[in-house]
Design a protein around this motif. Structure first.
Motif, short mmCIF file in Angstrom:
data_model
loop_
_atom_site.label_atom_id
_atom_site.label_comp_id
_atom_site.label_asym_id
_atom_site.label_seq_id
_atom_site.Cartn_x
_atom_site.Cartn_y
_atom_site.Cartn_z
N THR A 18 41.91 12.31 42.20
CA THR A 18 43.03 11.74 42.96
C THR A 18 43.31 12.44 44.29
OG1 THR A 18 44.08 10.91 40.95
CG2 THR A 18 45.50 11.21 42.86
N VAL A 49 46.45 3.70 42.71
CA VAL A 49 47.83 3.30 42.46
C VAL A 49 48.79 4.48 42.60
CG1 VAL A 49 49.40 2.48 40.66
CG2 VAL A 49 47.21 1.35 41.01
N VAL A 50 48.35 5.66 42.17
CA VAL A 50 49.20 6.86 42.26
C VAL A 50 49.00 7.57 43.59
CG1 VAL A 50 49.67 9.12 41.25
CG2 VAL A 50 49.24 7.16 39.76
N ILE A 84 41.14 3.08 39.88
CA ILE A 84 42.34 2.24 39.99
C ILE A 84 43.59 3.09 39.85
CG2 ILE A 84 43.69 0.45 38.85
CD1 ILE A 84 41.47 -0.68 40.51
N PHE A 85 43.62 3.96 38.82
CA PHE A 85 44.78 4.83 38.64
C PHE A 85 44.96 5.78 39.82
CE2 PHE A 85 44.35 4.52 33.73
CZ PHE A 85 45.03 3.31 33.77
#
Length: 280
Positions: free
Chosen positions: A164, A106-107, A102-103
């Protein structure tokens, strides 16, 4: 070969011990509390309900997005998790992967959009992504422990940093791959930059973005065992315990649990990407 002395170790330790922790320690504590609360919430959602109910939901999702064969494998895989009594550990691992993903989304997705839209920003962010992907994953654990302590929070932070870059890169690629004639047609009909992004570029780029999210999830799962070294609960801790005690059986049980989760998540996200491609 020693031409000059570069005290990088001393500089880094002085910066961390002399300024970063004393100055921003409270700020990192607040971040740790917030992320810890989120992890506990997701873990509670996965473990508070009967395992049978969670299993049925996962099987339905697998059937809808990945097809009958993946749903059958999901049934077999979830039965395995229950039969060897590692359901709780599997849900703990799934919670950490879920929060880290999720992080990352979102980023990573907004950064990918910015890098696709602005060449200068792309040139700046690209070497940072290279650094994040090539730096040994064990190195992430040291600052994570210093700033966030032990447990699930530093595991999420380290996993987020490691996982990420694919979300950023694939979002960038998806936006850039939108055909130029489609973009020109949207401009010709008077679309603003915001409308072009939200109604044309992003919908067409979703399959590629989903491929990046798929890679992010796989990288997050690959960190499960490494994150267990800093106190992260879940299947990785079983594998680590098996390594520490030279218990091949325990290591195999936990390792196969990670494989089961990885295959299910991989096939479901791939199926979701294909469904988005068919819609677009």
């Amino acid at each position: 070969m020693h031409y000059f002395n570069l005290p990088l170790e001393e500089w880094t330790n002085s910066f961390v011990d002399g300024w970063l922790i004393p100055t921003l320690g409270g700020f990192f504590n607040k971040i740790s509390y917030g992320i810890g609360w989120f992890i506990d919430l997701i873990t509670t959602l996965f473990t508070a309900f009967p395992p049978e109910l969670i299993a049925i939901i996962i099987i339905i999702i697998a059937w809808k997005f990945a097809g009958k064969s993946v749903a059958i494998f999901t049934v077999i895989g979830l039965l395995y998790l229950g039969s060897v009594d590692i359901w709780k550990e599997a849900m703990q691992t799934l919670s950490i992967v879920f929060v880290a993903t999720i992080f990352s989304i979102v980023v990573g997705v907004p950064i990918g959009i910015l890098s696709a839209k602005h060449r200068t920003f792309d040139h700046i962010i690209r070497p940072i992504l290279d650094f994040m992907q090539t730096l040994p994953s064990f190195v992430y654990l040291i600052p994570a422990i210093l700033l966030f302590g032990l447990g699930g929070v530093p595991a999420v932070i380290a996993t987020f940093i490691f996982a990420t870059p694919p979300a950023v890169r694939m979002t960038n690629l998806g936006i850039k791959q939108v055909p130029a004639d489609v973009v020109e047609a949207a401009h010709a009909f008077g679309a603003t930059s915001k409308q072009l992004l939200l109604k044309v570029q992003l919908p067409l780029a979703i399959p590629t973005i989903m491929a990046g999210i798929n890679q992010t999830i796989m990288l997050a799962l690959s960190m499960a065992v490494i994150a267990s070294m800093i106190g992260a609960p879940g299947l990785g801790s079983l594998v680590l315990a098996g390594i520490s005690s030279v218990n091949v059986g325990k290591g195999l049980v936990g390792g196969l649990g990670i494989v089961v989760l990885a295959i299910i998540l991989d096939r479901v996200t791939q199926g979701l990407g294909k469904s988005k491609r068919n819609i677009s």
